[in-house]
Design a protein around this motif. Structure first.
Motif: not given
Length: 256
Positions: A26-53
């Motif tokens: 149940p704890a996992l079902a209620e866990m915040a999504t990856f996107q919602s966590r990202l939105e709380q950081t300086d990484l958001w909004p995500l920007k594309p980087t050059p292809f490398e691998i």
């Protein structure tokens, strides 16, 4: 051990794996999504980087059936990438600025078009990484020249080795795997892999044999280097630690 697919296990389907994880925790079902966590950081909004691998899984056929495998690979998995699809990958690489191609599986070497594919990638001057399970080198006479083939094309070899002792390695990957892995590492060392100034990079990967997290990478790398050199005369470049993904056969292990 056979694959989940051949046993017709419900856990062979990703949708059932997700359902099992959510219903079992149940704890996992209620866990915040990856996107919602990202939105709380300086990484958001995500920007594309050059292809490398570009990482390419060339099939699920493998000479091992590891208990923790999160792609459910094994000898009974016959799904492999066709040469037609490989050519489509090459066509895509010709149009995009990738620098590195990372080949994985299963055991990628068991794909019947593997060597042709590596040769084509090498002709394009791309850096090639092969995720080698080591034991494939000794699995059959036709694979014993893989160290020389890898060296010829300057392939970076990345190999799983659960531990520097037999007990933990064989418990995770099967009886005799440690001995074969050590022999394969010696063969790679003999053609220059892991040796100073050879330009042939050999990296090992550690992932836990049970339901726990790996120890600090730098400390464990030093332990591996010290013990493998002392006990077997083996040298390598780096050790990477990874955490098992709770899907497929590793999820089955957690449920058990």
């Amino acid at each position: 051990m056979s694959s989940l697919r051949s046993r017709r296990s419900p856990l062979a389907e990703p949708s059932q794996q997700i359902k099992t994880l959510k219903e079992g925790s149940p704890a996992l079902a209620e866990m915040a999504t990856f996107q919602s966590r990202l939105e709380q950081t300086d990484l958001w909004p995500l920007k594309p980087t050059p292809f490398e691998i570009l990482q390419i899984n060339v099939g699920k056929m493998c000479n091992q059936t590891c208990r923790h495998c999160h792609v459910d690979a094994g000898p009974d998995r016959k799904e492999v990438m066709t040469q037609v699809t490989m050519q489509q990958c090459l066509d895509a690489l010709d149009k995009a600025p990738f620098k590195i191609v990372d080949l994985t599986g299963g055991a990628p070497e068991m794909n019947p078009h593997f060597r042709w594919f590596v040769e084509e990638l090498s002709r394009r001057k791309l850096q090639i990484i092969v995720r080698c399970n080591l034991t494939i080198i000794l699995a059959n006479e036709k694979f014993k020249d893989l160290p020389q083939f890898f060296a010829k094309h300057k392939v970076q070899v990345v190999s799983s080795l659960p531990f520097y002792q037999a007990r933990a390695t064989d418990a995770q990957r099967g009886k005799g795997v440690f001995a074969d892995s050590i022999e394969a590492l010696k063969m790679l060392n003999q053609v220059g892999y892991g040796q100073p100034d050879s330009g042939l990079e050999l990296n090992l990967v550690f992932n836990p044999a049970g339901a726990f997290l790996p120890p600090p990478q730098a400390r464990l790398e030093q332990d591996f280097k010290t013990q493998l050199k002392k006990d077997f005369g083996i040298e390598f470049n780096h050790l990477y630690t990874i955490t098992n993904m709770p899907i497929a056969r590793y999820l089955e292990f957690l449920i058990e």
